[in-house]
Design a protein around this motif. Structure first.
Motif, PDB file in Angstrom:
ATOM      1  N   ARG A   1       0.841  -1.164  -0.046  1.00 45.41           N
ATOM      2  CA  ARG A   1      -0.063  -0.002  -0.044  1.00 45.41           C
ATOM      3  C   ARG A   1       1.068   1.369  -0.044  1.00 45.41           C
ATOM      4  N   GLU A   2       2.191   1.308   0.705  1.00 44.10           N
ATOM      5  CA  GLU A   2       2.994   2.304   0.670  1.00 44.10           C
ATOM      6  C   GLU A   2       3.368   2.603  -0.570  1.00 44.10           C
ATOM      7  N   ALA A   3       3.739   1.538  -1.291  1.00 47.13           N
ATOM      8  CA  ALA A   3       4.268   1.744  -2.697  1.00 47.13           C
ATOM      9  C   ALA A   3       3.241   2.087  -3.559  1.00 47.13           C
ATOM     10  N   GLY A   4       2.292   2.252  -3.461  1.00 42.34           N
ATOM     11  CA  GLY A   4       1.110   2.785  -4.149  1.00 42.34           C
ATOM     12  C   GLY A   4       0.165   1.635  -4.831  1.00 42.34           C
ATOM     13  N   VAL A   5       0.358   0.538  -4.429  1.00 42.57           N
ATOM     14  CA  VAL A   5      -0.582  -0.613  -4.787  1.00 42.57           C
ATOM     15  C   VAL A   5      -1.706  -0.517  -4.279  1.00 42.57           C
ATOM     16  N   PRO A   6      -2.939  -0.371  -5.072  1.00 43.65           N
ATOM     17  CA  PRO A   6      -4.472  -0.416  -4.430  1.00 43.65           C
ATOM     18  C   PRO A   6      -5.004  -1.408  -3.758  1.00 43.65           C
ATOM     19  N   ALA A   7      -5.762  -1.166  -2.577  1.00 38.17           N
ATOM     20  CA  ALA A   7      -6.206  -2.371  -1.737  1.00 38.17           C
ATOM     21  C   ALA A   7      -6.577  -3.654  -2.537  1.00 38.17           C
ATOM     22  N   GLU A   8      -7.339  -3.348  -3.679  1.00 36.47           N
ATOM     23  CA  GLU A   8      -7.961  -4.333  -4.315  1.00 36.47           C
ATOM     24  C   GLU A   8      -6.750  -5.176  -4.880  1.00 36.47           C
ATOM     25  N   ASP A   9      -5.392  -4.729  -5.043  1.00 35.04           N
ATOM     26  CA  ASP A   9      -4.292  -5.632  -5.583  1.00 35.04           C
ATOM     27  C   ASP A   9      -3.693  -6.263  -4.353  1.00 35.04           C
ATOM     28  N   ALA A  10      -3.254  -5.331  -3.367  1.00 37.36           N
ATOM     29  CA  ALA A  10      -2.743  -5.632  -2.209  1.00 37.36           C
ATOM     30  C   ALA A  10      -3.188  -6.730  -1.519  1.00 37.36           C
ATOM     31  N   ARG A  11      -4.480  -6.972  -1.613  1.00 39.05           N
ATOM     32  CA  ARG A  11      -5.344  -8.002  -0.776  1.00 39.05           C
ATOM     33  C   ARG A  11      -4.771  -9.459  -1.255  1.00 39.05           C
ATOM     34  N   ALA A  12      -4.042  -9.473  -2.493  1.00 35.93           N
ATOM     35  CA  ALA A  12      -3.602 -10.801  -2.916  1.00 35.93           C
ATOM     36  C   ALA A  12      -2.805 -11.505  -2.074  1.00 35.93           C
ATOM     37  N   VAL A  13      -2.069 -10.619  -0.890  1.00 32.22           N
ATOM     38  CA  VAL A  13      -1.169 -11.231  -0.134  1.00 32.22           C
ATOM     39  C   VAL A  13      -1.855 -11.718   1.202  1.00 32.22           C
ATOM     40  N   LEU A  14      -3.124 -11.540   1.306  1.00 29.99           N
ATOM     41  CA  LEU A  14      -3.645 -11.758   2.608  1.00 29.99           C
ATOM     42  C   LEU A  14      -4.086 -13.358   2.716  1.00 29.99           C
ATOM     43  N   PRO A  15      -3.975 -14.030   3.836  1.00 28.43           N
ATOM     44  CA  PRO A  15      -4.057 -15.310   3.776  1.00 28.43           C
ATOM     45  C   PRO A  15      -5.590 -16.009   4.066  1.00 28.43           C
ATOM     46  N   ASN A  16      -5.600 -17.171   3.908  1.00 27.69           N
ATOM     47  CA  ASN A  16      -6.915 -17.754   4.056  1.00 27.69           C
ATOM     48  C   ASN A  16      -7.708 -17.446   5.531  1.00 27.69           C
ATOM     49  N   ALA A  17      -6.503 -17.471   6.400  1.00 28.80           N
ATOM     50  CA  ALA A  17      -6.948 -17.399   7.785  1.00 28.80           C
ATOM     51  C   ALA A  17      -7.427 -15.797   7.934  1.00 28.80           C
ATOM     52  N   ALA A  18      -7.662 -14.781   7.176  1.00 24.48           N
ATOM     53  CA  ALA A  18      -7.964 -13.712   7.405  1.00 24.48           C
ATOM     54  C   ALA A  18      -9.495 -13.665   7.531  1.00 24.48           C
ATOM     55  N   ALA A  19      -9.863 -12.781   8.591  1.00 25.94           N
ATOM     56  CA  ALA A  19     -11.138 -12.792   8.922  1.00 25.94           C
ATOM     57  C   ALA A  19     -12.106 -12.186   8.144  1.00 25.94           C
ATOM     58  N   THR A  20     -13.497 -12.360   8.014  1.00 26.32           N
ATOM     59  CA  THR A  20     -14.330 -11.636   7.183  1.00 26.32           C
ATOM     60  C   THR A  20     -15.493 -11.735   8.041  1.00 26.32           C
ATOM     61  N   ASN A  21     -16.591 -10.866   7.624  1.00 27.47           N
ATOM     62  CA  ASN A  21     -17.960 -10.615   8.368  1.00 27.47           C
ATOM     63  C   ASN A  21     -18.894 -10.781   6.977  1.00 27.47           C
ATOM     64  N   LEU A  22     -20.083 -11.415   7.287  1.00 27.11           N
ATOM     65  CA  LEU A  22     -21.248 -11.441   6.287  1.00 27.11           C
ATOM     66  C   LEU A  22     -22.585 -11.669   6.759  1.00 27.11           C
ATOM     67  N   VAL A  23     -23.458 -11.070   6.029  1.00 24.39           N
ATOM     68  CA  VAL A  23     -24.864 -11.441   6.213  1.00 24.39           C
ATOM     69  C   VAL A  23     -25.320 -12.467   5.502  1.00 24.39           C
ATOM     70  N   MET A  24     -25.895 -13.527   6.138  1.00 20.03           N
ATOM     71  CA  MET A  24     -26.605 -14.685   5.104  1.00 20.03           C
ATOM     72  C   MET A  24     -27.855 -14.837   5.530  1.00 20.03           C
ATOM     73  N   THR A  25     -28.730 -15.219   4.367  1.00 22.05           N
ATOM     74  CA  THR A  25     -30.105 -15.671   4.606  1.00 22.05           C
ATOM     75  C   THR A  25     -30.077 -17.044   3.772  1.00 22.05           C
ATOM     76  N   ALA A  26     -31.107 -17.832   4.459  1.00 22.29           N
ATOM     77  CA  ALA A  26     -31.071 -19.096   4.079  1.00 22.29           C
ATOM     78  C   ALA A  26     -32.530 -19.265   4.585  1.00 22.29           C
ATOM     79  N   ASN A  27     -33.194 -20.324   3.504  1.00 17.75           N
ATOM     80  CA  ASN A  27     -34.422 -21.061   3.908  1.00 17.75           C
ATOM     81  C   ASN A  27     -34.073 -22.410   4.878  1.00 17.75           C
ATOM     82  N   LEU A  28     -35.282 -22.880   5.492  1.00 17.43           N
ATOM     83  CA  LEU A  28     -34.944 -24.034   6.348  1.00 17.43           C
ATOM     84  C   LEU A  28     -34.557 -25.101   5.822  1.00 17.43           C
ATOM     85  N   THR A  29     -35.235 -25.293   4.675  1.00 15.94           N
ATOM     86  CA  THR A  29     -34.612 -26.602   4.042  1.00 15.94           C
ATOM     87  C   THR A  29     -33.191 -26.636   3.476  1.00 15.94           C
ATOM     88  N   ALA A  30     -32.803 -25.414   3.184  1.00 15.90           N
ATOM     89  CA  ALA A  30     -31.339 -25.210   2.748  1.00 15.90           C
ATOM     90  C   ALA A  30     -30.391 -25.370   4.031  1.00 15.90           C
TER      91      ALA A  30
END
Length: 254
Positions: A182-211
């Motif tokens: 990021r300091e080198a000017g790489v945008p966040a959308e490209d710098a994120r490529a070095v983030l690991p599978n362990a990186a945490a995320t948040n989401l909203v999920m909707t599902a029906n009962l059968t699913a």
């Protein structure tokens, strides 16, 4: 940047409309989900209109004991029959929306393989900057249980490192690499490529009962799924059963 833990909370679930509720007097302990389920199921077999079913048939199903000798009301007997006969499309009308926080990107990849009956809105690594100096304070991460439980030390240069030491170093290096890009000017959308599978995320999920029942059948403990997603499956089950207790038996049987 910090280790984080999963948090699952039910945001919303199916409730009948006020106009529909006014057409009948609740007969006892039935839930809104049961009223919707009865309406959907009996629409397939009843000469009555959907808007009339609970008003005209509610006493029969919610007001009497199960005619099969099982637990609960005759509505519970009907729901058991529908589940056993796999006519569960009638349960797709009951939906649940969850806030799911502090889960890994590895879990997200597994979770989003379940498409039918699911909707997802996920925190974006493109638009949410994960730099140490950003509002996020850096990316949070999820540590797999086996990393923390394995105390075997391996020799590295002049040090003995445990799995947890190695994992922590990897997280720090990933953060430092992201920050430098990021300091080198790489945008966040490209710098994120070095983030690991362990990186945490948040989401909203909707599902029906059968699913949700289908998801649980594949991801519940004992099915060989990774521990993090089995913990999510259990958390979702608890949230659903808390507001729709009659569904507990179906989660047990899938």
């Amino acid at each position: 940047m910090a280790e984080t833990k999963m948090n699952v909370q039910l945001i919303a679930h199916t409730q009948v409309s006020r106009s529909f509720l006014d057409t009948f007097v609740p007969f006892g302990s039935e839930t809104h989900g049961q009223a919707v389920a009865l309406t959907a199921i009996r629409t397939c077999y009843s000469p009555n209109k959907p808007s009339e079913i609970v008003a005209k048939e509610g006493e029969k199903y919610f007001g009497s004991k199960a005619s099969d000798g099982g637990a609960g009301t005759d509505a519970d007997r009907l729901f058991r029959h529908i589940f056993a006969s796999k006519h569960t499309s009638t349960l797709e009308h009951i939906s649940f929306t969850f806030a799911i926080e502090g889960v890994s990107r590895a879990l997200l990849a597994q979770l989003t393989r379940h498409r039918v009956g699911f909707s997802f809105s996920v925190q974006s690594q493109r638009y949410v900057r994960m730099g140490s100096a950003d509002r996020s304070g850096g990316f949070d991460y999820v540590v797999p249980e086996k990393v923390t439980s394995d105390k075997t030390a391996v020799e590295c240069a002049d040090y003995d490192l445990t799995a947890e030491d190695i994992f922590d170093d990897a997280m720090k290096y990933a953060q430092e690499s992201y920050d430098l890009l990021r300091e080198a000017g790489v945008p966040a959308e490209d710098a994120r490529a070095v983030l690991p599978n362990a990186a945490a995320t948040n989401l909203v999920m909707t599902a029906n009962l059968t699913a949700l029942l289908s998801f649980y059948s594949k991801r519940k403990p004992g099915k060989g799924a990774q521990k993090e997603i089995t913990e999510l499956a259990e958390a979702l089950r608890r949230e659903v059963v808390d507001v729709e207790p009659w569904t507990a038996q179906f989660f047990e049987e899938v």
